[in-house]
Motif scaffolding. Sequence first.
Motif, PDB file in Angstrom:
ATOM      1  N   LEU A 153       0.844  -1.194   0.000  1.00 53.11           N
ATOM      2  CA  LEU A 153       0.000   0.000   0.000  1.00 53.11           C
ATOM      3  C   LEU A 153       0.879   1.243   0.000  1.00 53.11           C
ATOM      4  O   LEU A 153       1.907   1.293   0.690  1.00 53.11           O
ATOM      5  CB  LEU A 153      -0.898  -0.014   1.235  1.00 53.11           C
ATOM      6  CG  LEU A 153      -2.144   0.871   1.241  1.00 53.11           C
ATOM      7  CD1 LEU A 153      -3.082   0.490   0.114  1.00 53.11           C
ATOM      8  CD2 LEU A 153      -2.847   0.753   2.597  1.00 53.11           C
ATOM      9  N   LYS A 154       0.476   2.247  -0.785  1.00 56.22           N
ATOM     10  CA  LYS A 154       1.265   3.475  -0.886  1.00 56.22           C
ATOM     11  C   LYS A 154       0.454   4.665  -0.407  1.00 56.22           C
ATOM     12  O   LYS A 154      -0.783   4.645  -0.422  1.00 56.22           O
ATOM     13  CB  LYS A 154       1.708   3.702  -2.335  1.00 56.22           C
ATOM     14  CG  LYS A 154       2.603   2.595  -2.860  1.00 56.22           C
ATOM     15  CD  LYS A 154       3.033   2.867  -4.303  1.00 56.22           C
ATOM     16  CE  LYS A 154       3.937   1.734  -4.805  1.00 56.22           C
ATOM     17  NZ  LYS A 154       4.404   1.976  -6.185  1.00 56.22           N
ATOM     18  N   VAL A 155       1.159   5.710   0.030  1.00 56.10           N
ATOM     19  CA  VAL A 155       0.507   6.968   0.394  1.00 56.10           C
ATOM     20  C   VAL A 155       0.092   7.654  -0.898  1.00 56.10           C
ATOM     21  O   VAL A 155       0.944   8.049  -1.697  1.00 56.10           O
ATOM     22  CB  VAL A 155       1.451   7.869   1.225  1.00 56.10           C
ATOM     23  CG1 VAL A 155       0.805   9.227   1.474  1.00 56.10           C
ATOM     24  CG2 VAL A 155       1.816   7.197   2.540  1.00 56.10           C
ATOM     25  N   GLN A 156      -1.218   7.804  -1.077  1.00 54.71           N
ATOM     26  CA  GLN A 156      -1.728   8.291  -2.358  1.00 54.71           C
ATOM     27  C   GLN A 156      -2.243   9.726  -2.305  1.00 54.71           C
ATOM     28  O   GLN A 156      -2.948  10.157  -3.208  1.00 54.71           O
ATOM     29  CB  GLN A 156      -2.850   7.362  -2.853  1.00 54.71           C
ATOM     30  CG  GLN A 156      -2.405   5.933  -3.108  1.00 54.71           C
ATOM     31  CD  GLN A 156      -1.519   5.784  -4.344  1.00 54.71           C
ATOM     32  OE1 GLN A 156      -1.233   6.738  -5.052  1.00 54.71           O
ATOM     33  NE2 GLN A 156      -1.083   4.559  -4.607  1.00 54.71           N
ATOM     34  N   VAL A 157      -1.894  10.476  -1.251  1.00 54.94           N
ATOM     35  CA  VAL A 157      -2.281  11.876  -1.182  1.00 54.94           C
ATOM     36  C   VAL A 157      -1.039  12.743  -1.365  1.00 54.94           C
ATOM     37  O   VAL A 157       0.089  12.275  -1.150  1.00 54.94           O
ATOM     38  CB  VAL A 157      -2.972  12.205   0.160  1.00 54.94           C
ATOM     39  CG1 VAL A 157      -4.220  11.351   0.340  1.00 54.94           C
ATOM     40  CG2 VAL A 157      -2.021  12.030   1.340  1.00 54.94           C
ATOM     41  N   PRO A 158      -1.203  13.998  -1.757  1.00 52.07           N
ATOM     42  CA  PRO A 158      -0.041  14.875  -1.884  1.00 52.07           C
ATOM     43  C   PRO A 158       0.723  14.979  -0.569  1.00 52.07           C
ATOM     44  O   PRO A 158       0.123  14.987   0.518  1.00 52.07           O
ATOM     45  CB  PRO A 158      -0.658  16.225  -2.273  1.00 52.07           C
ATOM     46  CG  PRO A 158      -1.961  15.871  -2.911  1.00 52.07           C
ATOM     47  CD  PRO A 158      -2.449  14.667  -2.169  1.00 52.07           C
ATOM     48  N   ALA A 159       2.047  15.055  -0.672  1.00 51.40           N
ATOM     49  CA  ALA A 159       2.885  15.041   0.523  1.00 51.40           C
ATOM     50  C   ALA A 159       4.064  15.991   0.371  1.00 51.40           C
ATOM     51  O   ALA A 159       4.537  16.267  -0.737  1.00 51.40           O
ATOM     52  CB  ALA A 159       3.387  13.624   0.807  1.00 51.40           C
ATOM     53  N   LEU A 160       4.522  16.470   1.517  1.00 51.99           N
ATOM     54  CA  LEU A 160       5.715  17.308   1.607  1.00 51.99           C
ATOM     55  C   LEU A 160       6.570  16.771   2.746  1.00 51.99           C
ATOM     56  O   LEU A 160       6.046  16.448   3.822  1.00 51.99           O
ATOM     57  CB  LEU A 160       5.328  18.762   1.899  1.00 51.99           C
ATOM     58  CG  LEU A 160       6.448  19.732   2.296  1.00 51.99           C
ATOM     59  CD1 LEU A 160       7.404  19.969   1.124  1.00 51.99           C
ATOM     60  CD2 LEU A 160       5.871  21.061   2.783  1.00 51.99           C
TER      61      LEU A 160
END
Length: 327
Positions: A255-262
């Motif tokens: 599973l991957k982080v699928q939201v925009p990230a900084l």
Amino acid sequence: MSSRKVNANGLAMHVEERGEGPLILLAHGFPETSHAWRHQLAALAAAGFHAVAPDMRGYGETESPSEINRYSTLDLVGDLVGLLDSLERENAILVGNDWGSTIAWQAALLRPDRFKGVVAIGVPMMDNPPVPPTTLFPETPDARFYLLHFQEPGVAEAELERDIEATLRKILFAASRDAGPRQPGDDTPNPFSMVARDCGLLGPLPMPARLPAWLSEADLARYVAAFARSGFRGGLNYYRNLDANWNYQRALAGLKVQVPALYMVGEQDVGLSIPGMQEVIASMPRLVPELRKSVTIADCGHWAPQEKPDEVTAAILDFARSIHSGT
């Protein structure tokens, strides 16, 4: 600044909040409280956002369950989802530092419907290791990695609570830029490294002659009062769930982080001295395909929101505005 208690995930949670507009949640680390975000609360509110910083589970004026197993990252993510519900908000941008970053990554991974953007400071998103993490930490007859030092209930509490003011002076200074440059292999005292069995975590740490410019005596007094109330047990229980977290995270493999990230990290963050950490940071796009940017903050240690508040706030605002503008 407004302070109040809310019910979040069945927990009486203390929050500091300011402003109106789109919601930004701010999750602190160890050993901190919501006061770590004092600069961001004011600046984000002035920029048109509703900024909310809770005392996390086990800290400050928030409830501290006695059971160790109630401090897993699932519990902590549940607290933030419950906080959204109490605030009657559908979603938020989530910002974390230190342990708050670990929780923020997991929240974005598990509940992208509620957390539409994530800002992590210090701690990168990492793969679940192939074996329980406590089996990987170094240990010798004379010393052990600090995460192992924190495992046995009561041991670290006794050391850290003996003189709370001295504990916080030492740890906050030693992990900041003011303690000196951090390079792989250097011997600058580091609270998040090996702990000698004969002198504990605090023994080698210097007692600063004066506080760093970014931390006033009044700020320190706020922290001292908070830990005099809560003790350190709640915060230490986060570390005591590392293997339990590893076990449930096996179900999330792939599973991957699928939201925009900084991602942001201080140039002198003590975490960068851990072997392989630079490679972990460089590999994050594989786990976080929507990672917009990785920022290194010059002349900054582990407590970036406090040490470099203007730079951290500006980066959060640029990111938050891009989310809300759809760019």
